[in-house]
Design an enzyme around this catalytic site. Sequence first.
Site, mmCIF file in Angstrom:
data_model
loop_
_atom_site.group_PDB
_atom_site.id
_atom_site.type_symbol
_atom_site.label_atom_id
_atom_site.label_comp_id
_atom_site.label_asym_id
_atom_site.label_seq_id
_atom_site.Cartn_x
_atom_site.Cartn_y
_atom_site.Cartn_z
ATOM 1 N N GLU A 116 0.838 -1.197 0.000
ATOM 2 C CA GLU A 116 0.000 0.000 0.000
ATOM 3 C C GLU A 116 0.873 1.247 0.000
ATOM 4 O O GLU A 116 1.896 1.304 0.680
ATOM 5 C CB GLU A 116 -0.894 0.000 1.247
ATOM 6 C CG GLU A 116 -1.901 1.115 1.305
ATOM 7 C CD GLU A 116 -2.867 0.947 2.475
ATOM 8 O OE1 GLU A 116 -3.504 1.952 2.840
ATOM 9 O OE2 GLU A 116 -2.983 -0.167 3.026
ATOM 10 N N ASP A 118 0.131 5.472 0.341
ATOM 11 C CA ASP A 118 -0.969 6.368 0.701
ATOM 12 C C ASP A 118 -0.622 7.842 0.614
ATOM 13 O O ASP A 118 0.428 8.269 1.114
ATOM 14 C CB ASP A 118 -1.390 6.143 2.163
ATOM 15 C CG ASP A 118 -1.914 4.747 2.424
ATOM 16 O OD1 ASP A 118 -2.496 4.163 1.501
ATOM 17 O OD2 ASP A 118 -1.740 4.257 3.552
ATOM 18 N N GLU A 120 -2.955 10.730 2.171
ATOM 19 C CA GLU A 120 -4.170 10.959 2.937
ATOM 20 C C GLU A 120 -4.229 12.428 3.346
ATOM 21 O O GLU A 120 -3.246 12.972 3.856
ATOM 22 C CB GLU A 120 -4.190 10.076 4.183
ATOM 23 C CG GLU A 120 -4.184 8.594 3.853
ATOM 24 C CD GLU A 120 -3.799 7.728 5.041
ATOM 25 O OE1 GLU A 120 -4.386 6.647 5.170
ATOM 26 O OE2 GLU A 120 -2.917 8.123 5.825
ATOM 27 N N THR A 134 1.467 10.912 4.602
ATOM 28 C CA THR A 134 1.948 9.898 3.665
ATOM 29 C C THR A 134 2.274 8.638 4.446
ATOM 30 O O THR A 134 2.669 8.698 5.610
ATOM 31 C CB THR A 134 3.202 10.388 2.922
ATOM 32 O OG1 THR A 134 4.271 10.574 3.863
ATOM 33 C CG2 THR A 134 2.932 11.700 2.204
ATOM 34 N N ASN A 135 2.105 7.490 3.795
ATOM 35 C CA ASN A 135 2.381 6.227 4.479
ATOM 36 C C ASN A 135 2.666 5.146 3.444
ATOM 37 O O ASN A 135 2.359 5.298 2.256
ATOM 38 C CB ASN A 135 1.194 5.824 5.353
ATOM 39 C CG ASN A 135 1.564 4.832 6.444
ATOM 40 O OD1 ASN A 135 2.715 4.437 6.582
ATOM 41 N ND2 ASN A 135 0.583 4.413 7.227
ATOM 42 N N THR A 144 3.733 -1.941 11.389
ATOM 43 C CA THR A 144 4.662 -0.814 11.435
ATOM 44 C C THR A 144 4.163 0.282 10.512
ATOM 45 O O THR A 144 4.267 0.189 9.295
ATOM 46 C CB THR A 144 6.078 -1.248 11.005
ATOM 47 O OG1 THR A 144 6.532 -2.310 11.840
ATOM 48 C CG2 THR A 144 7.047 -0.076 11.116
ATOM 49 N N GLY A 145 3.586 1.325 11.118
ATOM 50 C CA GLY A 145 3.154 2.473 10.333
ATOM 51 C C GLY A 145 4.348 3.355 10.005
ATOM 52 O O GLY A 145 5.182 3.630 10.872
ATOM 53 N N GLU A 210 -12.989 7.841 14.137
ATOM 54 C CA GLU A 210 -12.359 7.033 15.191
ATOM 55 C C GLU A 210 -10.868 6.877 14.984
ATOM 56 O O GLU A 210 -10.124 6.600 15.926
ATOM 57 C CB GLU A 210 -13.013 5.649 15.246
ATOM 58 C CG GLU A 210 -14.465 5.665 15.667
ATOM 59 C CD GLU A 210 -14.635 6.258 17.060
ATOM 60 O OE1 GLU A 210 -13.826 5.929 17.951
ATOM 61 O OE2 GLU A 210 -15.562 7.058 17.244
ATOM 62 N N TRP A 211 -10.414 7.074 13.764
ATOM 63 C CA TRP A 211 -8.994 6.906 13.464
ATOM 64 C C TRP A 211 -8.243 8.225 13.447
ATOM 65 O O TRP A 211 -7.157 8.350 14.009
ATOM 66 C CB TRP A 211 -8.838 6.200 12.105
ATOM 67 C CG TRP A 211 -7.478 6.339 11.530
ATOM 68 C CD1 TRP A 211 -6.325 5.794 12.031
ATOM 69 C CD2 TRP A 211 -7.101 7.094 10.384
ATOM 70 N NE1 TRP A 211 -5.255 6.168 11.247
ATOM 71 C CE2 TRP A 211 -5.698 6.956 10.241
ATOM 72 C CE3 TRP A 211 -7.811 7.866 9.460
ATOM 73 C CZ2 TRP A 211 -5.003 7.574 9.198
ATOM 74 C CZ3 TRP A 211 -7.122 8.474 8.429
ATOM 75 C CH2 TRP A 211 -5.731 8.317 8.305
ATOM 76 N N GLY A 215 -9.022 9.108 18.582
ATOM 77 C CA GLY A 215 -9.975 8.151 19.132
ATOM 78 C C GLY A 215 -11.403 8.643 19.188
ATOM 79 O O GLY A 215 -12.175 8.231 20.057
#
Length: 303
Positions: A116, A118, A120, A134-135, A144-145, A210-211, A215
């Site tokens: 993936e 990203d 976002e 970015t990810n 591991t993010g 929620e993300w 939270g």
Amino acid sequence: MALKLLTSLLVIFSISSPVSAGNGHDSAAPNVTRLTDLFGHLTFNHGFTEFFGGLNIQPINNGSYVNLILNKSSGSGLVSQNKYHYGFFSAAIKLPSGYTSGVVVAFYLFPHNHDEIDIELLGHEKRKDWVLQTNMYGNGSVSTGREEKFRLWFDPTEQYHHYSFIWNDHHTVFLVDNIPVREILHNDAISSVYPSKPMSLYATIWDGSEWATHGGKYPVNYKFAPFVASFGEMEMDGCIFNPKSQCSKGSVSSMDPVDGEEFAKLSEQQKMGMDWARKKLMFYSYCKDTSRYKVLPPECKAK
């Protein structure tokens, strides 16, 4: 991103903690090569199909642009008709204005055994500024993010701005208005988790309360709905995945983002632009988050 989107329809979670600060509004951006001028645009009628959202997907200008809508009933999204194994991908995006906490607009490549990449764009509850995140995940490495977050140096709700990435065997580069903001080199330190399998391209808007808001502390406020993200000038150029052959280029450009020398490494001009963006605009990097990672991922030590 896709993992979080799919999970958000059920139960969503995430970790985030900034490590430095900055605000880039009114900054003079450096001049760089406009990669987005090198490739042809695809209409949504020819390049994409519906991912989800039905009536919340509204093509305009004969399909050259499309509005993706989030309201209380649903978000919406598109997915490319083809899968790609490396290439250049870009969209001109105009973001919703006003109070947008919890709203996530995403442009990303996904999936295969959880590869993936990203881009976002995260709505904000205080300054009403949007944040770019970015990810990257590879080979199922979702534990591991590898997030990095940036302020933008412009108001992304006033007009369209280009959000792009280069993905090939040499590196992955994230760009905003053609300025590189992040480069992930494909080296020994990261090779085991570097995305290397065919992926589809997605464009979405969805409720990330929620993300994306500590939270659920600042959820989407549907009093301000509908939230409309407008996409246009879509570019997908590279290796179209074909299981019967190694690569089907199908390119409308003489440029080659997969094997071309000019896409194998950043120019000095691009490096200067990236240095400007990272020093002035980046306010979070996973490589500096020692509270999250007691032992930093190996690519952080290789920098």
